[in-house]
Structure formats: structure tokens, C-alpha cells
Motif scaffolding. Structure first.
Motif, PDB file in Angstrom:
ATOM      1  N   GLN A  85      -8.281  -4.248   7.881  1.00 50.78           N
ATOM      2  CA  GLN A  85      -7.011  -3.894   7.273  1.00 50.78           C
ATOM      3  C   GLN A  85      -6.471  -5.108   6.534  1.00 50.78           C
ATOM      4  N   ARG A  86      -6.503  -5.067   5.222  1.00 46.47           N
ATOM      5  CA  ARG A  86      -6.010  -6.202   4.446  1.00 46.47           C
ATOM      6  C   ARG A  86      -4.490  -6.136   4.343  1.00 46.47           C
ATOM      7  N   GLU A  87      -3.837  -7.233   4.669  1.00 49.01           N
ATOM      8  CA  GLU A  87      -2.387  -7.272   4.663  1.00 49.01           C
ATOM      9  C   GLU A  87      -1.857  -7.750   3.311  1.00 49.01           C
ATOM     10  N   GLY A  88      -0.597  -7.409   3.037  1.00 49.71           N
ATOM     11  CA  GLY A  88       0.032  -7.834   1.799  1.00 49.71           C
ATOM     12  C   GLY A  88      -0.716  -7.330   0.586  1.00 49.71           C
ATOM     13  N   GLY A  90      -3.634  -8.235  -0.101  1.00 47.98           N
ATOM     14  CA  GLY A  90      -5.043  -8.145   0.258  1.00 47.98           C
ATOM     15  C   GLY A  90      -5.909  -9.181  -0.427  1.00 47.98           C
TER      16      GLY A  90
END
Length: 389
Positions: A85-88, A90
Motif C-alpha cells: 500500500q503506497r502512502e501519499g 506513492g
């Protein structure tokens, strides 16, 4: 499998030297004036066109930055999304290369790094790797800069109606290969494919509409453009080998820091953007006084010779076993490429572009990545007036 020696016919650009509008547009994209381009038509593969590096010296760098630092970000889709799960936004860049940015030779791209594991990014219509299809609802905005670049080159090549709607950016390393395949997921298969590469050179094989056709081999260098139209549009093609850099250089000269610094010192901007980094002149990053930026790089700002290379190669051979035949064409220096461009203040010692500054300061990280990698940008039109979802 062995590949035949390729024969090519040189096709000069159809544009006259006096086409100032095209020259100005090209400069804004970091390209040489189109009248200096030479397309190579591969006579044994009808419809296959190769345009050897059309970029001005020092102007490939901005596109490499886009491919690594911006295109992998959300809402674009990449292969990593299936595993984490890439945050912001990514961001994947710069990964572990940020640990020591003092020298490319000190930086090592670990195989455990997310950046090393980045293998593809889809732009615009997102290709479904499971169904091998595009879907109308799986779409994000196509990057405007890449659309402008693609449309301009395709117009000069004779395809003015081409509309870039999807792209797959592939990231290869020295041990990567791409097996023979055809591209047939688009709705209108009469529309050509556009391909652009940066980084290490690679052997490109292209055959015919069946696997029984013996492929031809081409050596593609950084900046080279390939257009597959007509019969070549559905031909089997692949990349059996990415070639390592020579012992005396980590990247081709066109991707060196010296080439970037030279472009920043000497090349004027087009009427609306910096040709080196692509930032619009109204962007606050475009004009700032930064007198301490960038010591002069070694060597002259002139370029070398451009080459169209044909190969006789075994797909499993080492780089040293590749026989090269070069057809040399005269080099056109940057000094002769200013026709039709607005002589706005260049990125010189008094007025620096902060975007150029950041690109130069971070370039050792890009060199470290490119020393073991090749980036390939494949652009295609998915639908047409008569072929829709």
C-alpha cells in the motif's frame, strides 16, 4: 537464435530548415530542430522507423527524471501496487540511492529496494496484465508533457492524427529480457506504436507476424525512437539483452552530468519553457539568482557524431561479441539549433533555473540507477473514431 544483418534506408525529415514554428516547439521539448532529424526505414520490415536520438545534448535528463520521480506516482499504476500500500503520492524515487548521493560509484541499488523492484508503470488507460485488455473506466490523466513530445515526433514522422492515450513505462536492468510478443490489445491495430528509450543500450529484435520469421537485430541507444506502423505494427518483437556500460563510463555521454551542465550554461530557452528541465517560464522556479550553482563541467559543449547502428548478433552473445556497422551522419551542434527560438535569458551564471539546479544536484543518483538500467516508454492510441470500447 541468430538475427540477420539489417538494411536501412535514410529518410530525411520532411520539414524545411525555415520552419521556425516547428524548431521552436522542438526546442521547448528538448529536441533538435526537425530538419536535422533522419529517420531510418528498415527495408526488410515494412513500416518500421527508427529515429536516432533526436534530443539536444543535455536534454534527455528531464525525461529520465519524469520516468523515475514523477510517472510512478499516484494515480498512475505500477507493479508494486499488487504487493504493498503506497502512502501519499506513492513516490518510489530515490529509494535507497538517497543514502549517499556524493558519488554514483558509491551508491548501490539493492535488489531488495522498491526502486529496483519497480518494473512497469501504466499511464492514461491502464493496461490490465491479467486480461490483456484496456478498460474505459480504468484511466488516469495522461501526462501532458509526454503527450506533447509524442504527438510532435509522430507528426514529423507522418502520423499527424496520432493521439497518445496510454503508455507502459518499462524498467529493465542488465539481467532483464523481454520475450518475443505482439501488441494487439488496442482497439484499432492500424494505428502505429511509439517507443522511446533512455539509459543503457539494448538489442531489439523484430521479426514478422509469426514466430517462424527470423528476426532482425537493431542496437538501440539512449534517446532512440522506434515507430512500428503498417506491417511492423503486429510483428513479433522483443529485447533479449540490455548491454552493460563500457568500463570507462557509467552512462552514455548524452546522459552525463557534464552534458546537463553544458546545456544549462549555453542553451537559450524557448518562448515559454526551459528546454533543459521543461519548467514553464512563469513558474517561480524558472528564474532565481543562484550564482554559486554548478561549476563548469569538463570538455567542450559540442557533441560527437550521431550513429545508426545495424547488428549481426546472437541473442545470447556477450556485448563484446556484437559486430557493429555504423553509418555516420554529420553532427549538428547546439549553436545551429536556435532558429525560431526566443532568446530569453538562458540558465547562465547570473540567472539560474531552480528546477535545473535540483536536477543537477540529484543527477548522481540518476546516474547510479541508469548505470545498471534501461527505461523504455511505450505510447499507444487505444481507441479511434471507428474503434471504441
Amino acid at each position: 537464435m541468430n538475427a540477420h544483418l539489417v538494411q536501412a534506408a535514410c529518410l530525411p525529415s520532411p520539414l524545411p530548415r525555415e520552419d521556425r514554428a516547428a524548431t521552436s516547439t522542438a526546442a521547448g521539448l528538448g529536441l533538435k530542430p526537425p530538419h536535422q532529424w533522419t529517420f531510418h526505414a528498415i527495408t526488410s520490415v515494412p513500416g518500421l522507423l527508427v529515429l536516432p536520438n533526436p534530443f539536444l545534448r543535455g536534454c534527455q535528463h528531464r525525461w529520465v527524471r519524469q520516468c523515475l520521480a514523477h510517472y510512478p506516482c499516484k494515480p498512475n499504476v505500477c507493479n508494486l501496487d499488487a504487493h504493498l500500500q503506497r502512502e501519499g503520492r506513492g513516490e518510489v524515487w530515490p529509494g535507497g540511492l538517497a543514502e549517499d548521493a556524493s558519488s554514483p560509484k558509491k551508491m548501490r541499488l539493492s535488489k531488495d529496494d522498491l526502486l529496483y523492484r519497480l518494473r512497469w508503470v501504466t499511464l492514461g488507460y491502464h493496461y490490465d496484465w491479467n486480461t490483456k485488455e484496456y478498460r474505459s473506466h480504468c484511466r488516469s490523466p495522461f501526462p501532458e508533457d509526454l503527450a506533447q513530445l509524442t504527438k510532435f515526433i509522430m507528426r514529423i514522422a507522418g502520423f499527424p492524427s496520432f493521439v497518445p492515450e496510454a503508455a507502459i513505462v518499462n524498467y529493465y536492468h542488465l539481467d532483464s529480457t523481454l520475450s518475443g510478443h505482439t501488441d494487439h490489445s488496442e482497439k484499432d491495430l492500424s494505428i502505429p506504436l511509439f517507443s522511446l528509450s533512455f539509459g543503457q543500450s539494448a538489442i531489439f529484435l523484430i521479426g514478422g507476424k509469426t514466430r517462424q520469421v527470423k528476426p532482425k537485430a537493431l542496437l538501440l541507444r539512449s534517446g532512440d525512437v522506434v515507430i512500428m506502423s503498417c506491417d511492423s505494427r503486429l510483428a513479433y518483437h522483443g529485447v533479449p539483452r540490455v548491454l552493460p556500460p563500457p568500463p570507462n563510463a557509467l552512462v552514455p555521454e548524452c546522459l552525463s552530468l557534464e552534458a546537463l551542465q553544458c546545456a544549462q550554461r549555453t542553451q537559450p530557452r524557448s518562448c515559454d519553457s526551459c528546454r533543459v528541465c521543461g519548467v514553464h517560464e512563469k513558474d517561480p522556479r524558472c528564474r532565481h539568482a543562484v550564482p554559486e550553482l554548478l561549476a563548469s563541467g569538463p570538455g567542450s559543449c559540442g557533441g560527437g557524431e550521431s550513429e545508426a547502428t545495424e547488428l549481426r548478433v546472437d541473442a545470447g552473445a556477450s556485448a563484446s561479441a556484437v559486430e557493429r556497422r555504423r553509418e555516420r551522419t554529420p553532427h549538428h551542434s547546439a549553436e545551429g539549433s536556435g532558429e525560431g527560438t526566443s532568446m530569453n535569458p538562458p540558465c547562465d551564471d547570473a540567472v539560474r533555473c531552480l528546477s535545473c539546479q535540483g536536477l543537477a544536484q540529484s543527477w548522481p543518483q540518476f546516474v547510479s540507477y541508469l548505470s545498471v538500467s534501461r527505461i523504455n516508454v511505450n505510447v499507444r492510441q487505444v481507441v479511434s473514431q471507428d474503434h471504441v470500447f
